[in-house]
Design an enzyme around this catalytic site. Structure first.
Site, PDB file in Angstrom:
ATOM      1  CG  HIS A   1      43.580  -1.201  35.960  1.00  0.00           C
ATOM      2  ND1 HIS A   1      44.140  -0.244  36.771  1.00  0.00           N
ATOM      3  CD2 HIS A   1      42.664  -1.850  36.719  1.00  0.00           C
ATOM      4  CE1 HIS A   1      43.563  -0.313  37.977  1.00  0.00           C
ATOM      5  NE2 HIS A   1      42.669  -1.277  37.966  1.00  0.00           N
TER       6      HIS A   1
ATOM      7  CG  HIS B   1      46.127  -2.155  42.363  1.00  0.00           C
ATOM      8  ND1 HIS B   1      46.399  -0.889  41.861  1.00  0.00           N
ATOM      9  CD2 HIS B   1      44.787  -2.330  42.222  1.00  0.00           C
ATOM     10  CE1 HIS B   1      45.267  -0.336  41.460  1.00  0.00           C
ATOM     11  NE2 HIS B   1      44.279  -1.181  41.664  1.00  0.00           N
TER      12      HIS B   1
ATOM     13  CG  PHE C   1      36.594  -0.151  43.944  1.00  0.00           C
ATOM     14  CD1 PHE C   1      36.879  -1.121  43.005  1.00  0.00           C
ATOM     15  CD2 PHE C   1      36.694  -0.487  45.289  1.00  0.00           C
ATOM     16  CE1 PHE C   1      37.247  -2.415  43.381  1.00  0.00           C
ATOM     17  CE2 PHE C   1      37.070  -1.774  45.684  1.00  0.00           C
ATOM     18  CZ  PHE C   1      37.348  -2.733  44.729  1.00  0.00           C
TER      19      PHE C   1
ATOM     20  CE  LYS D   1      47.424  -2.246  38.946  1.00  0.00           C
ATOM     21  NZ  LYS D   1      47.166  -1.689  37.607  1.00  0.00           N
TER      22      LYS D   1
ATOM     23  CB  CYS E   1      42.435   1.997  41.297  1.00  0.00           C
ATOM     24  SG  CYS E   1      42.204   1.229  42.910  1.00  0.00           S
TER      25      CYS E   1
ATOM     26  CD  GLU F   1      43.278  -3.693  31.315  1.00  0.00           C
ATOM     27  OE1 GLU F   1      43.454  -4.268  32.411  1.00  0.00           O
ATOM     28  OE2 GLU F   1      43.975  -2.732  30.932  1.00  0.00           O
TER      29      GLU F   1
END
Ligand SMILES: *[C@@H]1O[C@H](CO)[C@@H](O)[C@H](O)[C@H]1NC(C)=O
Ligand SMILES: *[C@@H]1O[C@H](CO)[C@@H](O)[C@H](O)[C@H]1NC(C)=O
Length: 406
Positions: free
Chosen positions: A292, A334, A393, A329, A151, A303
């Site tokens: 994010h 996403h 990831f 988002k 991502c 975050e």
């Protein structure tokens, strides 16, 4: 170091096809997330725990929707994976927007490749095919390079491309990310890793709610974002309209866990610090952060912790409510490999238009979240500097810093 500016944008998102369409719907607090329960084969879709997704709307380009024949020849449509089709269309939009394309042999050699994300299942096979098709279509013979960092891909693509220009490998680069992941197997996989939201299947528009108390996982989504990056003197020489300057790029690895962030958001903090150092910008100069934040309980909190530590620390702002953060988002879901690219585009437009896009569905922030998350409606603000975060990831984090070009 040579300076790098953004001169063209292209996008395909769950809010529609084209930058104008996407951005105006985003600012109007509209949501592109829909139910997957009517997709075929319906038995496969209906057995899945998560039945919401950000789908690119189908229809004609005039309506701001997607049909491949608007962008591709029949033969190409059959030959190309969908993410490659999105990548080609978004690139065409970005070139039109930039008002430039390579003409002479020399320009072709000085022009860059394209980066994209792999589809989930056959990464080795397809990883650089979007880039390959684009370089062939436009005769681009500069660096042809494909990033694959889950991502974070879209952000790394733009960051790496800006370095190619800064270091003199190219004068112009096409950079971004493209994603076509809406398949029962992808949803099953992310469901098994318990990443997806499952509690809003009957209310798709409420399902992605970054920073909200009732958030429960991310919403899978597809699309593409592409930017044209250009060396400043090259852009000035042709009188290009400049959206923003790309000032900084920072990367880090969590060195912690394959899917979970460190609770204190240390990896995110390092990426943001490095990007600001690279930009020569102090935290208090950052006017807007596109987070994010995917709407997962752990990720958003980590975050948030990292942003607060950064922004209230040395050379930061005085109070948490002076920190402006939103996660787009909530509106688009996403976009995985394309997320970093589309969110970089939103951060660039925030700088260009002095507008912060909203975080949808943020009705009750977590009790320890004290920043301005631009809830529900967009806000106007003078934005000189914006920052875009992307995490993936594998524990990979990247931040990009944009500023007004003056
Ligand atoms: C950095 O990347 C990892 C990748 O898994 C991500 O989970 C994490 O959120 C990022 N770090 C943070 C937020 O501290
Ligand atoms: C805008 O931000 C850039 C990058 O940090 C900085 O160099 C410049 O001085 C800022 N301009 C204004 C007017 O604040």
């Amino acid at each position: 170091m040579r300076r790098v500016v953004v001169t063209g944008l292209g996008a395909i998102t769950p809010l529609g096809v084209g930058i104008q369409r996407t951005w105006s719907r985003l600012l109007a607090s509209e949501c592109g997330i829909v139910s997957t329960s009517s997709l075929e084969p319906s038995t496969r879709w209906r057995e899945l725990p998560s039945q919401v997704a950000g789908l690119v709307p189908l229809g004609s380009h005039e309506e701001g929707k997607w049909q491949a024949s608007d962008w591709l020849k029949r033969g190409d449509e059959r030959r190309m994976a969908k993410f490659t089709q999105y990548a080609i269309a978004a690139t065409e939009m970005a070139f039109r927007d930039a008002g430039w394309r390579p003409q002479t042999q020399e320009e072709r050699e000085m022009t860059g490749g394209y980066k994209k994300v792999s589809p989930l299942f056959v990464p080795q096979l397809l990883i650089n095919l979007g880039a390959g098709h684009i370089s062939m279509k436009y005769g681009l013979q500069g660096p042809n390079h494909a990033v694959t960092t889950a991502c974070t891909t879209g952000a790394h693509s733009i960051g790496d491309a800006s370095r190619f220009i800064a270091f003199g490998d190219a004068d112009v680069m096409v950079a971004g990310g493209s994603e076509s992941c809406i398949h029962p197997l992808a949803v099953a996989g992310f469901s098994r890793s318990r990443s997806l939201v499952t509690t809003y299947n009957t209310h798709p528009e409420l399902s992605s709610r970054p920073f909200d108390r009732d958030r429960g996982g991310f919403v899978i989504a597809e699309g593409a974002g592409v930017v044209i990056l250009e060396e400043l003197e090259h852009a000035k020489a042709r009188g290009a309209e400049i959206y923003a300057e790309i000032r900084g790029y920072g990367c880090s690895g969590d060195a912690h866990h394959i899917t979970a962030p460190r609770e204190d958001g240390h990896g995110a903090l390092l990426a943001m610090k490095r990007a600001l150092k690279n930009a020569g910008t102090r935290p208090k100069e950052v006017d807007y952060i596109n987070a994010h934040a995917t709407s997962t309980p752990l990720g958003d909190a980590a975050e948030n912790a990292a942003i607060v530590t950064l922004m209230l620390g040395e050379e930061g702002v005085q109070k948490a409510d002076e920190i402006a953060i939103s996660s787009t988002k909530g509106a688009v879901g996403h976009l995985l490999g394309a997320a970093g690219a589309i969110e970089a585009i939103f951060s660039i437009l925030a700088v260009k238009e002095n507008t912060m896009p909203p975080t949808l569905n943020l009705h009750n922030k977590d009790s320890n979240f004290n920043c301005n998350y631009v809830p529900l409606e967009s806000q106007r603000k003078d934005i000189n500097v914006s920052m875009s975060n992307s995490f993936g990831f594998g524990g990979t984090n990247a931040s990009l810093v944009f500023s007004k070009y003056r």
